[in-house]
Design an enzyme around this catalytic site. Structure first.
Site, PDB file in Angstrom:
ATOM      1  N   HIS A 146      -3.138   5.390   2.490  1.00 44.66           N
ATOM      2  CA  HIS A 146      -2.577   4.431   3.456  1.00 44.66           C
ATOM      3  C   HIS A 146      -3.629   3.929   4.450  1.00 44.66           C
ATOM      4  CE1 HIS A 146       1.454   5.013   2.065  1.00 44.66           C
ATOM      5  NE2 HIS A 146       1.532   6.273   2.445  1.00 44.66           N
ATOM      6  N   ASP A 183       1.569   8.081  -6.148  1.00 45.70           N
ATOM      7  CA  ASP A 183       2.259   8.549  -4.942  1.00 45.70           C
ATOM      8  C   ASP A 183       3.521   7.695  -4.765  1.00 45.70           C
ATOM      9  OD1 ASP A 183       1.354  10.032  -2.040  1.00 45.70           O
ATOM     10  OD2 ASP A 183       2.803   8.395  -1.869  1.00 45.70           O
ATOM     11  N   HIS A 185       4.743   6.409  -2.279  1.00 47.47           N
ATOM     12  CA  HIS A 185       4.541   5.312  -1.330  1.00 47.47           C
ATOM     13  C   HIS A 185       3.469   4.357  -1.850  1.00 47.47           C
ATOM     14  CE1 HIS A 185       5.884   8.876   1.063  1.00 47.47           C
ATOM     15  NE2 HIS A 185       6.715   7.968   1.545  1.00 47.47           N
ATOM     16  N   ASP A 271       4.869  13.264  -4.270  1.00 45.65           N
ATOM     17  CA  ASP A 271       6.087  13.036  -3.492  1.00 45.65           C
ATOM     18  C   ASP A 271       7.090  12.165  -4.247  1.00 45.65           C
ATOM     19  OD1 ASP A 271       4.390  10.887  -3.216  1.00 45.65           O
ATOM     20  OD2 ASP A 271       4.316  10.947  -1.033  1.00 45.65           O
TER      21      ASP A 271
HETATM   22 ZN    ZN Z   1       3.271   9.418  -0.234  1.00 49.51          ZN
END
Ligand code: ZN
Length: 379
Positions: A146, A183, A185, A271
């Protein structure tokens, strides 16, 4: 103990990775959750610590070459991050800690640990390029995908996978690098780094508009020279193993084959696992085995085996370590001596394990429809 000559998989790990401490779990405005006992932050040390313990207890360590990470230099970090941001993180840590941006908490020791995490990613790249190992897993923290050039975001301080790719390009002459980010996200920092750059083909598979909610949309597909080389595949919550594997078969693998990478990097947040606290994608350990196996296969086909998998997120202390062990076992080509715990076997009986649900089917078809304008192989 396995014969030394047969060990072809590296594991980057260092006890100092456990010293990055993001504090307690707080609301987005920084306040504590009301009325409940404080808990450790989502991105606390326990997942990585428990994963390392499971790797060792399983017996799989005998099939791994431990690669001690080195510290990334400031110059190496500033291949992507702005000098102002790097200096800000250092100052924040000297002052005892704080937020390195938007939801990227650091403590007094985090600057050094984050440099060691980035350095671990570089160490893994160096190990596959110098034939010390054929492929490697970097069990590093804090995570990175991120983090944008001038800001930490979403528990991430320095963007480890971006720095790994830039290192491979600048030091080892990599010309076509694939990054697969599974991931749960969107890897918004990685997307930013290579948005105009066809030398990196970036896939992000993520839960639709989870975090960051304005990033990772299908239409965000690169710019200029990089148009079509950012491949965002948002999937609906609950997609499960079958949808991920269909997506690999129908979109990701054909595009990788058309691109012919000379290195494959994976941003591996576990995740998307079925027991994760922050994601709802319902993957089992079997999905992680299969996806890893596909990445090994493509690295062998196109990149002389060169595959580096980097730890990103993952928030189930119980199941997350098994998901990561499944990846590492597959890399090492050997199964652990411990069986998976029985309670988890029943979750594979869920429909999403073996069937692509209608909403996931729609999302995969939409992604193929969108990206076939850039990739004839999808036509
Ligand atoms: Zn994540």
């Amino acid at each position: 103990m396995a014969e030394e000559a047969t060990i072809r998989t590296g594991l980057v790990f260092d006890e100092r990775y456990l010293q990055h401490n993001p504090g307690l779990k707080v609301l987005p405005n920084g306040e504590a959750y009301p009325w409940v006992e404080p808990e450790l932050h989502w991105s606390n040390h326990r997942l990585v610590q428990r994963t390392k313990q499971l790797i060792d207890l399983s017996g799989i360590s005998a099939y791994l070459k431990l690669l001690p990470p080195r510290m990334a230099s400031l110059e190496e970090i500033e291949r992507f991050h702005t000098p102002g941001y790097v200096a800000r993180v250092e100052r924040l840590c000297i002052e005892g800690g704080g937020d390195a941006g938007q939801g990227a908490p650091v403590n007094a020791g985090s600057f050094e640990v984050a440099r060691l995490a980035a350095g671990g990613a570089l160490t893994a790249v160096e190990a596959v390029y110098t034939d010390e190992v054929r492929r490697a897993f970097a069990l590093i923290r804090p995570p990175g995908h991120h983090a944008v050039a001038n800001l930490g975001m979403g528990f991430c301080v320095f963007n480890n996978v971006v720095l790994a790719a830039l290192h491979a390009r600048e030091v080892f002459g990599a010309e076509r690098i694939v990054i697969v980010d599974w991931d749960v996200h969107n890897g918004n920092g990685t997307q930013q780094a290579f948005y105009n750059d066809r030398g990196v083909l970036f896939f992000s598979i993520h839960q639709d508009r989870l975090y960051p909610s304005d990033s990772g949309l299908l239409e965000q597909d690169g710019e200029g020279d990089g148009k079509g080389f950012t491949v965002n595949i948002p999937l609906p919550a609950g997609s499960g193993d079958a949808a991920y594997l269909a997506l690999f078969d129908e979109l990701i693998l054909p595009v990788i084959d058309a691109y012919e990478p000379d290195l494959i990097l994976v941003s591996a947040g576990q995740d998307a696992s079925i027991m994760d606290q922050l994601g709802r994608m319902c993957l089992t350990t079997e999905a992680y085995r299969r996806m890893t196996s596909l990445m090994i296969n493509r690295a062998e086909r196109h990149a002389l085996g060169k595959l580096v998998i980097l730890q990103e997120g993952g928030y189930s202390e119980t199941y997350g370590p098994y998901a990561t062990l499944a990846i590492i076992e597959t890399l090492a080509g050997s199964h652990a001596e411990l069986p998976e715990p029985l309670p988890y076997e029943r979750i594979v009986a869920q429909p999403h394990h073996s069937e692509v649900g209608p909403s996931a089917r729609t999302a995969i078809d939409a992604a193929i429809e969108h990206y076939k304008q850039y990739w004839d192989t999808l036509g």
